[in-house]
Design a protein around this motif. Structure first.
Motif, PDB file in Angstrom:
ATOM      1  N   ASP A   1      18.652   5.671   0.428  1.00 21.29           N
ATOM      2  CA  ASP A   1      20.541   5.780  -0.020  1.00 21.29           C
ATOM      3  C   ASP A   1      20.828   4.433  -0.023  1.00 21.29           C
ATOM      4  O   ASP A   1      19.674   3.569   0.456  1.00 21.29           O
ATOM      5  N   PRO A   2      22.298   4.187   0.544  1.00 24.36           N
ATOM      6  CA  PRO A   2      22.480   3.070   1.281  1.00 24.36           C
ATOM      7  C   PRO A   2      22.118   1.954   2.071  1.00 24.36           C
ATOM      8  O   PRO A   2      21.817   1.049   2.604  1.00 24.36           O
ATOM      9  N   GLY A   3      21.603   3.207   3.032  1.00 21.77           N
ATOM     10  CA  GLY A   3      20.736   2.472   3.998  1.00 21.77           C
ATOM     11  C   GLY A   3      19.442   1.975   4.258  1.00 21.77           C
ATOM     12  O   GLY A   3      19.047   1.512   5.323  1.00 21.77           O
ATOM     13  N   ALA A   4      18.928   2.797   2.872  1.00 22.53           N
ATOM     14  CA  ALA A   4      17.377   2.204   2.849  1.00 22.53           C
ATOM     15  C   ALA A   4      17.393   0.474   2.665  1.00 22.53           C
ATOM     16  O   ALA A   4      18.339   0.533   2.113  1.00 22.53           O
ATOM     17  N   ARG A   5      16.027   0.494   3.568  1.00 17.34           N
ATOM     18  CA  ARG A   5      15.848  -1.228   3.245  1.00 17.34           C
ATOM     19  C   ARG A   5      14.817  -1.431   2.051  1.00 17.34           C
ATOM     20  O   ARG A   5      14.439  -1.048   2.546  1.00 17.34           O
TER      21      ARG A   5
ATOM     22  N   PRO B   1      15.088  -8.922   3.931  1.00 15.60           N
ATOM     23  CA  PRO B   1      15.044  -7.083   3.466  1.00 15.60           C
ATOM     24  C   PRO B   1      16.579  -7.029   3.487  1.00 15.60           C
ATOM     25  O   PRO B   1      16.889  -7.317   4.128  1.00 15.60           O
ATOM     26  N   ARG B   2      17.178  -6.321   2.551  1.00 13.44           N
ATOM     27  CA  ARG B   2      18.120  -6.090   2.224  1.00 13.44           C
ATOM     28  C   ARG B   2      18.577  -4.451   2.273  1.00 13.44           C
ATOM     29  O   ARG B   2      17.560  -4.064   1.737  1.00 13.44           O
ATOM     30  N   THR B   3      19.729  -3.765   3.189  1.00 12.44           N
ATOM     31  CA  THR B   3      20.253  -2.785   2.222  1.00 12.44           C
ATOM     32  C   THR B   3      20.398  -2.347   1.290  1.00 12.44           C
ATOM     33  O   THR B   3      20.792  -3.310   0.223  1.00 12.44           O
ATOM     34  N   VAL B   4      20.261  -1.820   0.850  1.00 13.44           N
ATOM     35  CA  VAL B   4      21.130  -0.916  -0.882  1.00 13.44           C
ATOM     36  C   VAL B   4      22.320  -1.160  -0.735  1.00 13.44           C
ATOM     37  O   VAL B   4      22.599  -2.177  -2.062  1.00 13.44           O
ATOM     38  N   ALA B   5      22.713  -0.735   0.157  1.00 14.30           N
ATOM     39  CA  ALA B   5      24.147  -1.534   0.187  1.00 14.30           C
ATOM     40  C   ALA B   5      25.034  -2.606   0.260  1.00 14.30           C
ATOM     41  O   ALA B   5      25.772  -3.260  -0.505  1.00 14.30           O
ATOM     42  N   GLU B   6      23.521  -3.614   0.632  1.00 15.08           N
ATOM     43  CA  GLU B   6      23.680  -4.625   0.822  1.00 15.08           C
ATOM     44  C   GLU B   6      23.778  -5.554  -0.724  1.00 15.08           C
ATOM     45  O   GLU B   6      24.700  -5.913  -1.298  1.00 15.08           O
TER      46      GLU B   6
ATOM     47  N   PRO C   1      30.414   2.924  -7.929  1.00 17.30           N
ATOM     48  CA  PRO C   1      29.410   3.237  -7.512  1.00 17.30           C
ATOM     49  C   PRO C   1      28.478   3.160  -9.250  1.00 17.30           C
ATOM     50  O   PRO C   1      27.624   3.773  -9.307  1.00 17.30           O
ATOM     51  N   ARG C   2      29.389   2.757  -9.782  1.00 18.64           N
ATOM     52  CA  ARG C   2      28.076   2.384 -11.346  1.00 18.64           C
ATOM     53  C   ARG C   2      27.680   0.837 -11.313  1.00 18.64           C
ATOM     54  O   ARG C   2      26.324   1.405 -11.127  1.00 18.64           O
ATOM     55  N   ALA C   3      27.610   0.670 -10.065  1.00 18.88           N
ATOM     56  CA  ALA C   3      26.566  -0.508  -9.612  1.00 18.88           C
ATOM     57  C   ALA C   3      25.351   0.123  -8.553  1.00 18.88           C
ATOM     58  O   ALA C   3      24.233  -0.202  -9.362  1.00 18.88           O
ATOM     59  N   GLN C   4      25.875   1.454  -8.133  1.00 13.89           N
ATOM     60  CA  GLN C   4      25.197   2.236  -6.873  1.00 13.89           C
ATOM     61  C   GLN C   4      23.677   2.499  -8.194  1.00 13.89           C
ATOM     62  O   GLN C   4      23.116   2.789  -7.947  1.00 13.89           O
ATOM     63  N   ALA C   5      24.407   3.265  -8.844  1.00 11.46           N
ATOM     64  CA  ALA C   5      23.690   3.917  -9.661  1.00 11.46           C
ATOM     65  C   ALA C   5      22.978   3.245 -10.560  1.00 11.46           C
ATOM     66  O   ALA C   5      21.724   3.309 -10.493  1.00 11.46           O
ATOM     67  N   ASP C   6      23.127   2.523 -11.113  1.00 15.16           N
ATOM     68  CA  ASP C   6      22.271   1.158 -11.641  1.00 15.16           C
ATOM     69  C   ASP C   6      21.173   0.705 -11.017  1.00 15.16           C
ATOM     70  O   ASP C   6      20.244   0.288 -11.318  1.00 15.16           O
ATOM     71  N   LEU C   7      22.263   0.840  -9.634  1.00 17.56           N
ATOM     72  CA  LEU C   7      20.751  -0.497  -8.426  1.00 17.56           C
ATOM     73  C   LEU C   7      19.491   0.759  -8.109  1.00 17.56           C
ATOM     74  O   LEU C   7      18.629   0.281  -8.052  1.00 17.56           O
ATOM     75  N   LEU C   8      20.020   1.987  -7.637  1.00 15.40           N
ATOM     76  CA  LEU C   8      19.191   2.795  -7.717  1.00 15.40           C
ATOM     77  C   LEU C   8      18.148   2.771  -8.816  1.00 15.40           C
ATOM     78  O   LEU C   8      17.037   3.223  -9.107  1.00 15.40           O
ATOM     79  N   ARG C   9      18.818   2.970 -10.082  1.00 18.70           N
ATOM     80  CA  ARG C   9      17.353   3.079 -10.805  1.00 18.70           C
ATOM     81  C   ARG C   9      16.948   1.702 -11.168  1.00 18.70           C
ATOM     82  O   ARG C   9      15.355   2.212 -10.760  1.00 18.70           O
ATOM     83  N   LEU C  10      17.405   0.797 -11.127  1.00 16.71           N
ATOM     84  CA  LEU C  10      16.518  -0.342 -10.728  1.00 16.71           C
ATOM     85  C   LEU C  10      15.115  -0.194  -9.410  1.00 16.71           C
ATOM     86  O   LEU C  10      14.110  -0.908 -10.053  1.00 16.71           O
TER      87      LEU C  10
END
Length: 99
Positions: free
Chosen positions: A8-12, A55-60, A74-83
């Motif tokens: 999730d966005p707060g995960a490091r 260490p960075r958060t997913v949101a960062e 939204p697209r950046a987050q979806a692609d980032l989560l996949r990566l």
């Protein structure tokens, strides 16, 4: 079996110590020391990988990608989560749940 932390966005997230990497013509090349496999990241992935030296958060990470490239959040987050999911599955990053 231990469940992996949610991305999730707060995960490091931070690069694993069980790898070595270098930049090569704007891309990243990573050697997983645990399995001896090389992985390649395109320029966007290389940007994320460089940020993961600390260490960075997913949101960062998402915000950095949005600021650097022409992509909406939204697209950046979806692609980032996949990566990040792929990197984690191959032992190249460590995931820590949000506080």
């Amino acid at each position: 079996m231990t469940e992996a932390p949610r991305l999730d966005p707060g995960a490091r997230v931070v690069a694993s110590r069980d790898q070595v990497s270098c930049e090569l013509e704007g891309e990243a090349v990573i050697l997983g020391l645990g399995n001896g496999v090389y992985y390649g990241l395109n320029p966007v992935g290389a940007t994320v990988w460089k940020l993961l030296e600390q260490p960075r958060t997913v949101a960062e990470l998402r915000d950095a990608v949005v600021a650097e490239y022409e992509v909406d959040a939204p697209r950046a987050q979806a692609d980032l989560l996949r990566l990040l999911g792929d990197l984690a599955a191959n032992g190249l990053v460590e995931l820590h749940p949000a506080d």
